[in-house]
Write a protein that holds these residues in place. Structure first.
Motif, short mmCIF file in Angstrom:
data_model
loop_
_atom_site.label_atom_id
_atom_site.label_comp_id
_atom_site.label_asym_id
_atom_site.label_seq_id
_atom_site.Cartn_x
_atom_site.Cartn_y
_atom_site.Cartn_z
N ALA A 136 38.35 21.63 21.44
CA ALA A 136 39.05 21.97 20.20
C ALA A 136 38.75 20.99 19.06
O ALA A 136 39.00 21.30 17.89
CB ALA A 136 40.56 22.02 20.46
N ILE A 137 38.22 19.81 19.40
CA ILE A 137 37.97 18.80 18.35
C ILE A 137 36.84 19.27 17.44
O ILE A 137 35.80 19.75 17.89
CB ILE A 137 37.65 17.42 18.97
CG1 ILE A 137 38.92 16.85 19.63
CG2 ILE A 137 37.12 16.44 17.91
CD1 ILE A 137 38.74 15.49 20.30
N ARG A 138 37.08 19.15 16.13
CA ARG A 138 36.09 19.55 15.12
C ARG A 138 35.76 18.34 14.25
O ARG A 138 36.46 17.34 14.30
CB ARG A 138 36.67 20.66 14.22
CG ARG A 138 37.40 21.77 14.98
CD ARG A 138 37.74 22.96 14.10
NE ARG A 138 38.42 22.64 12.86
CZ ARG A 138 39.27 23.47 12.24
NH1 ARG A 138 39.55 24.65 12.78
NH2 ARG A 138 39.83 23.14 11.09
N PRO A 139 34.74 18.45 13.41
CA PRO A 139 34.41 17.31 12.53
C PRO A 139 35.58 16.95 11.60
O PRO A 139 35.69 15.80 11.19
CB PRO A 139 33.21 17.80 11.73
CG PRO A 139 32.62 18.90 12.54
CD PRO A 139 33.74 19.53 13.29
N ASP A 140 36.45 17.92 11.30
CA ASP A 140 37.55 17.63 10.37
C ASP A 140 38.88 17.38 11.09
O ASP A 140 39.94 17.40 10.48
CB ASP A 140 37.71 18.78 9.36
CG ASP A 140 38.09 20.11 10.01
OD1 ASP A 140 37.89 20.26 11.24
OD2 ASP A 140 38.61 20.99 9.31
N THR A 141 38.83 17.11 12.41
CA THR A 141 40.07 16.81 13.14
C THR A 141 40.49 15.37 12.86
O THR A 141 39.70 14.44 13.04
CB THR A 141 39.87 17.01 14.66
OG1 THR A 141 39.37 18.32 14.89
CG2 THR A 141 41.17 16.82 15.42
N CYS A 142 41.74 15.19 12.42
CA CYS A 142 42.20 13.83 12.15
C CYS A 142 43.17 13.32 13.22
O CYS A 142 43.41 12.11 13.32
CB CYS A 142 42.87 13.74 10.77
SG CYS A 142 44.33 14.76 10.56
N LEU A 143 43.74 14.21 14.02
CA LEU A 143 44.75 13.76 14.99
C LEU A 143 44.83 14.72 16.18
O LEU A 143 44.77 15.94 16.02
CB LEU A 143 46.13 13.72 14.31
CG LEU A 143 47.34 13.46 15.21
CD1 LEU A 143 47.35 12.03 15.74
CD2 LEU A 143 48.66 13.75 14.48
N VAL A 144 44.99 14.11 17.36
CA VAL A 144 45.38 14.87 18.55
C VAL A 144 46.73 14.31 18.97
O VAL A 144 46.88 13.09 19.11
CB VAL A 144 44.36 14.71 19.70
CG1 VAL A 144 44.89 15.30 21.00
CG2 VAL A 144 43.02 15.35 19.32
#
Ligand SMILES: *Cc1c(COP(=O)(O)O)cnc(C)c1O
Length: 396
Positions: A136-144
Motif C-alpha cells: 500500500a505504500i506509495r511515493p506520497d505516503t507520509c505515515l503508516v
C-alpha cells in the motif's frame, strides 16, 4: 460478588501508583515551572518520571511528551506526521479499518483537508499481514499508523515487521500501543517505531494522563496554544501527580510483565474454553495472537446489551465492545471489519481480565454466561427461527 472483567475500558489503580502520587498532591504540589524550591522539587519529579518511562521504552527522555491520555497522543502523532508530510507534498496515510476512534476520526478530519487515507483490511482473524503495508505504500505516503493490539478483540499486530518496512521505505510509522503498553514488550528501537501512544489507565495508572514517544528529529505539532511546557509541544501545567502515577504504574507493569501475562493467559484460555462450549458461539480474533487478558465472543440470537445487563445483575462486569461505542446502537466497527454481519456483531461480549482475577471468578463467569445466553435465547425470535430451520444459523 463483584467480578471486574472490563480491563480494556480501564483498570483499577495499583497501590504502588496511588502511593507514588500522594506526595505530589499533598506536599510537593507546586507548579514545576515555578522557580522556588517547591517548584524545583516538582520539576525534578517530572524529570525522573520522564527518564523512567524513556528507559522502559528504550528511548531518550527528550523523546517523551506527556499528554492527557491515549486519545490526545494519537491525535498529536497523526496530525504531526500529516504536517511534516504536506510540506513534502506527501498527503497519503495508511492505517487499518479497526483502529481506535482517536485514530480513525483524526484520519477522517485529515481526509476533509485533502489527505488520502488507505485503510487496510484486517483479515477474519483480526491480524494484518506486513505485506499489505508494503503493497500500500506509495511515493506520497507520509505515515503508516497501525495499532499494536486491538482494544476490542485483543489481536496483536506484527509491529516490528511493519516498522521495518516503513523504515526501509522512509515512511513514518506510528503505533497506538495503548492496549499493549505494560502488557506486551515494547522496545521502540528494536521494533522500528517512530511514534507510539500509551495511556496510564490501561495499566493500573490514573485516568487522564498518557505519553507520546516521538523519535528525535520528528517535529511535533502542538494541538493547543498556551505556555511553553513540554518544550512547547503541549501547553498547560503538567499533571504532576498523574505523570508520577503513570511512571510508577508503568514500571510496576513492566517489571511483572511475564508473570502477569502467564497468569492472565491461563485465565483467558480457561474462559475461552468454557464459553466455547456454548453452541453457536464464536471467538472473535485470533486465538493465539491476542492480548493475555482479552476474550471476545459473538453469540447467535443474542442482544449484547441484554447479555451485559443480565451479567451485571449477577455481579459480572463486562462490555459489548469499546467504551466509546457502548450506548450507541451501531454495531462495533471492529467486528464489522473482521467480517461479522450486523446481526451477529450485535450479539457480542468482551470480557477483559487482569492478573488480579481468580480461577473462581472465571468459573463463576462461565456458568453465568452459559445460563444467561440460554435464558435470552428462550425468547429470541431469531433463535427460534434458526432452531425451527426457518433461517440458517450464521454461527455454525
Ligand atoms: C483506551 C484507548 C485509547 C484512548 O485512550 P484514553 O487515555 O482513554 O484517551 C486509544 N487507543 C486504544 C487502543 C485504547 O484502548
Amino acid at each position: 460478588m463483584q467480578i471486574y472483567l472490563d480491563n480494556a475500558a480501564t483498570t483499577k489503580m495499583s497501590k504502588t501508583a496511588i502511593e507514588a502520587m500522594l506526595p505530589y498532591m499533598d506536599g510537593i504540589y507546586a507548579n514545576p515551572s515555578s522557580l522556588h524550591l517547591l517548584g524545583q522539587q516538582a520539576n525534578e519529579a517530572l524529570f525522573h518520571a520522564r527518564e523512567k518511562i524513556a528507559g522502559l521504552l528504550g528511548c531518550d527522555a527528550g523523546e517523551i511528551t506527556f499528554t492527557s491520555g491515549g486519545s490526545e497522543a494519537d491525535n498529536q502523532a497523526i496530525v504531526s506526521a500529516a504536517r511534516i508530510g504536506e510540506k513534502q507534498n506527501k498527503k497519503h496515510i495508511i492505517s487499518t479499518a479497526f483502529e481506535h476512534h482517536a485514530v480513525l476520526h483524526t484520519l477522517e478530519r485529515l481526509e476533509r483537508e485533502g489527505f488520502e487515507v488507505t485503510l487496510l483490511d484486517v483479515n477474519e482473524n483480526g491480524v494484518i499481514h506486513p505485506r499489505q503495508v508494503a503493497e500500500a505504500i506509495r511515493p506520497d505516503t507520509c505515515l503508516v499508523t497501525v495499532m499494536y493490539a486491538n482494544n476490542e478483540i485483543g489481536t496483536v499486530e506484527p509491529i516490528a515487521e511493519i516498522g521495518q518496512i516503513c523504515r526501509e521505505k522512509g515512511v513514518l510509522f506510528h503505533t497506538d500501543a495503548v492496549q499493549a503498553a505494560g502488557h506486551l514488550k515494547i522496545d521502540v528501537k528494536e521494533q522500528n517505531i517512530d511514534m507510539l501512544s500509551l495511556s496510564a489507565h490501561k495499566f493500573h495508572g490514573p485516568k487522564g494522563v498518557g505519553a507520546l514517544y516521538a523519535r528525535k528529529g520528528i517535529r511535533l505539532t502542538s494541538l493547543m496554544e498556551g505556555g511553553a511546557q513540554e518544550r512547547g509541544k503541549r501547553a498547560g501545567t503538567e499533571n504532576i501527580p498523574g505523570i508520577i502515577g503513570l511512571a510508577a504504574a508503568f514500571e510496576e507493569a513492566c517489571e511483572n510483565i511475564d508473570r502477569n501475562a502467564e497468569k492472565t493467559t491461563y485465565l483467558r484460555d480457561m474462559l475461552i474454553a468454557g464459553i466455547s462450549e456454548i453452541p453457536h458461539s464464536i471467538l472473535n480474533g485470533d486465538a493465539k495472537k491476542r492480548l493475555p487478558g482479552n476474550v471476545n465472543f459473538c453469540f447467535e440470537g443474542i442482544e449484547g446489551e441484554s447479555l451485559l445487563l443480565c451479567l451485571s445483575d449477577k455481579g459480572v462486569y463486562g462490555s459489548s465492545g469499546s467504551a466509546c461505542t457502548s450506548g450507541s446502537l451501531d454495531p462495533s466497527h471492529v467486528l464489522l471489519a473482521i467480517g461479522r454481519t450486523h446481526d451477529i456483531a450485535h450479539g457480542s461480549l468482551r470480557l477483559t481480565l487482569s492478573e488480579e482475577n481468580t480461577e473462581e471468578e472465571i468459573k463463576y463467569t462461565i456458568a453465568a454466561v452459559k445460563e444467561i445466553v440460554a435464558y435470552l435465547r428462550g425468547f429470541s425470535p431469531v433463535w427460534r427461527d434458526c432452531v425451527s430451520g426457518k433461517k440458517d444459523f450464521i454461527i455454525k
